[in-house]
Design an enzyme around this catalytic site. Structure first.
Site, mmCIF file in Angstrom:
data_model
loop_
_atom_site.group_PDB
_atom_site.id
_atom_site.type_symbol
_atom_site.label_atom_id
_atom_site.label_comp_id
_atom_site.label_asym_id
_atom_site.label_seq_id
_atom_site.Cartn_x
_atom_site.Cartn_y
_atom_site.Cartn_z
ATOM 1 N N GLU A 1 38.212 -114.208 -7.407
ATOM 2 C CA GLU A 1 37.991 -115.027 -6.427
ATOM 3 C C GLU A 1 39.488 -115.217 -5.810
ATOM 4 O O GLU A 1 40.161 -116.087 -6.704
ATOM 5 C CB GLU A 1 36.927 -116.009 -6.607
ATOM 6 C CG GLU A 1 36.847 -116.831 -5.471
ATOM 7 C CD GLU A 1 36.008 -118.074 -5.645
ATOM 8 O OE1 GLU A 1 35.076 -117.931 -6.556
ATOM 9 O OE2 GLU A 1 36.095 -119.325 -4.929
ATOM 10 N N GLU B 1 40.380 -123.775 2.126
ATOM 11 C CA GLU B 1 39.643 -124.328 1.642
ATOM 12 C C GLU B 1 39.836 -125.873 1.384
ATOM 13 O O GLU B 1 41.204 -126.267 1.371
ATOM 14 C CB GLU B 1 39.240 -124.021 0.116
ATOM 15 C CG GLU B 1 37.819 -124.527 -0.450
ATOM 16 C CD GLU B 1 37.507 -123.903 -1.782
ATOM 17 O OE1 GLU B 1 38.257 -123.304 -2.577
ATOM 18 O OE2 GLU B 1 36.281 -124.060 -2.087
#
Ligand code: NAG
Ligand code: NAG
Ligand code: NAG
Ligand code: NAG
Ligand code: NAG
Ligand code: NAG
Length: 346
Positions: A165, A170
């Protein structure tokens, strides 16, 4: 004839033998130490060769058809958020996803004043899969506000964490501490190595079993996300994924390199030090990262934004109460993009 010469080892005393043994041991220790120092110097200086690749444009996500290139995830939130992810048709009706010839918006519902089972939001997954490339995200607005957990990231949802990932953008809640860039992997991918980056290292082991799946994270300065970024008209995040490593750059709107603006063949080797650098030195990038979709979503509460220690730093009451009752607070919870572009080396 019996020799009495002291050069004959047979005649050496115990003392002499002990002296020789000690000398041999000392030499061995010195040689070992020199070799060890050289080896640790070599390891400390090891760094991949990120020499120039010639990139060519593969995919452009832009225009009125922006959202046609994605599947809308509608299942139970894998990150335990207080959210209902809406499908493509519903998102269009509720105007949660909206695209014109020049821009695309993805947002959280701002109308439901009694969202007792969770608020409506969107999570899109690109139909196309990637295993390397240069990804250029032109971002106008990043979502922020209490309870929000937005992300722009890549993974293979059906093979996590085996295929890795890559979290490019974020943040959580008020998001005043800058963008967080993180890798998550299976065992055997570490970043405790020489790196060339301007961001702040948070954690170094990318293995999902370490630190409750914190991953190996790097944090940007305050103006790399949220209100500060949006006030500057956004900017560009570029992520280069190649066997030598994964690097990410951020450029504010006022300082985007001309090879990105022109768009034909951007050249990261001219962009200067990356914001985040994840070299392959102690991580086989090719085996840890494969077959990934680009995903964008805005989660609410959940295992990061909603964890009580994180949420209560700056946000009122309970995360789920805030989501259920405070509809207008979500007016700042939207992504806006000019375009996403994916380049492959020729
Ligand atoms: C990139 O293109 C230049 C000019 O055509 C060429 O000299 C160079 O070898 C290419 N580099 C790679 C890695 O293919
Ligand atoms: C949907 O959202 C866009 C962007 O905020 C806005 O311009 C448009 O008027 C909205 N459409 C409807 C039908 O509300
Ligand atoms: C909110 O929804 C709950 C559950 O659906 C319901 O019991 C309650 O009466 C609603 N409150 C308001 C103010 O509408
Ligand atoms: C890490 O991944 C493994 C394998 O899928 C999974 O069993 C485990 O629960 C994960 N751990 C965390 C903390 O996410
Ligand atoms: C790649 O990802 C797709 C979609 O998640 C999945 O269907 C496919 O099995 C994956 N391929 C491999 C080789 O894992
Ligand atoms: C609702 O959200 C706004 C904006 O974040 C905030 O100022 C206000 O305190 C919130 N109200 C409640 C009851 O949490």
């Amino acid at each position: 004839m019996k020799s009495s010469s002291s050069t004959n080892p047979r005649n050496w005393s115990k003392k002499v033998w002990l002296g020789i043994a000690a000398a041999v041991i000392i030499i061995a220790i010195i040689v070992g130490a020199v070799v060890g120092v050289r080896e640790s110097e070599r390891r400390a200086n090891a760094y991949p060769d990120y020499s120039k690749l010639n990139y060519s444009l593969l995919d452009t996500y832009a225009g009125t058809g922006f959202f046609d290139n994605f599947d809308y995830f509608t299942g139970y939130d894998p990150s335990s958020g207080f959210v209902h992810y809406v499908d493509a048709q519903g998102s269009q009706i509720l105007n949660l996803t909206y695209a014109t010839s020049s821009t695309a918006i993805l947002r959280v519902d701002t109308t439901d004043t009694n969202a007792t089972t969770g608020r409506k939001s969107v999570r899109i997954t690109s139909k196309k899969l990637y295993s390397k490339g240069l990804f250029v995200f032109d971002i106008v607005n990043t979502p922020y506000g209490c309870s929000t957990w937005p992300a722009l990231w890549l993974t293979d949802p059906s093979n996590w964490p085996t295929h890795g990932e890559i979290d490019v953008v974020e943040a959580v809640n008020g998001a005043t501490t800058g963008n967080q860039m993180t890798l998550h992997t299976t065992k055997g991918c570490e970043m405790d190595r020489k790196r060339k980056e301007t961001g702040k290292v948070l954690t170094k082991d990318c293995y999902n079993g370490t630190d409750s799946n914190a991953g190996c994270g790097v944090q940007g300065s305050q103006d790399t996300y949220g209100q500060a970024l949006n006030a500057n008209g956004g900017g560009v995040y570029a992520m280069e994924w190649r066997s030598e490593g994964i690097r990410m750059w951020f450029f504010p709107r006022s300082n985007i390199p001309s090879d990105i603006t022109e768009g034909a063949s951007p050249d990261p080797s001219t962009w200067g030090t990356a914001l985040a650098d994840f070299p392959s030195t102690d991580c086989n990038i090719g085996s840890h990262f494969q077959n990934q979709s680009i995903i964008a979503n805005i989660d609410l509460c959940g295992s990061w934004a909603g964890s009580s220690a994180v949420y209560s730093t700056g946000c009122p009451g309970l995360c789920t109460d805030f989501v259920a009752n405070n509809a207008t607070a979500f007016e700042t919870a939207f992504w806006q993009w000019n375009s996403w572009k994916v380049y492959l080396p020729v």
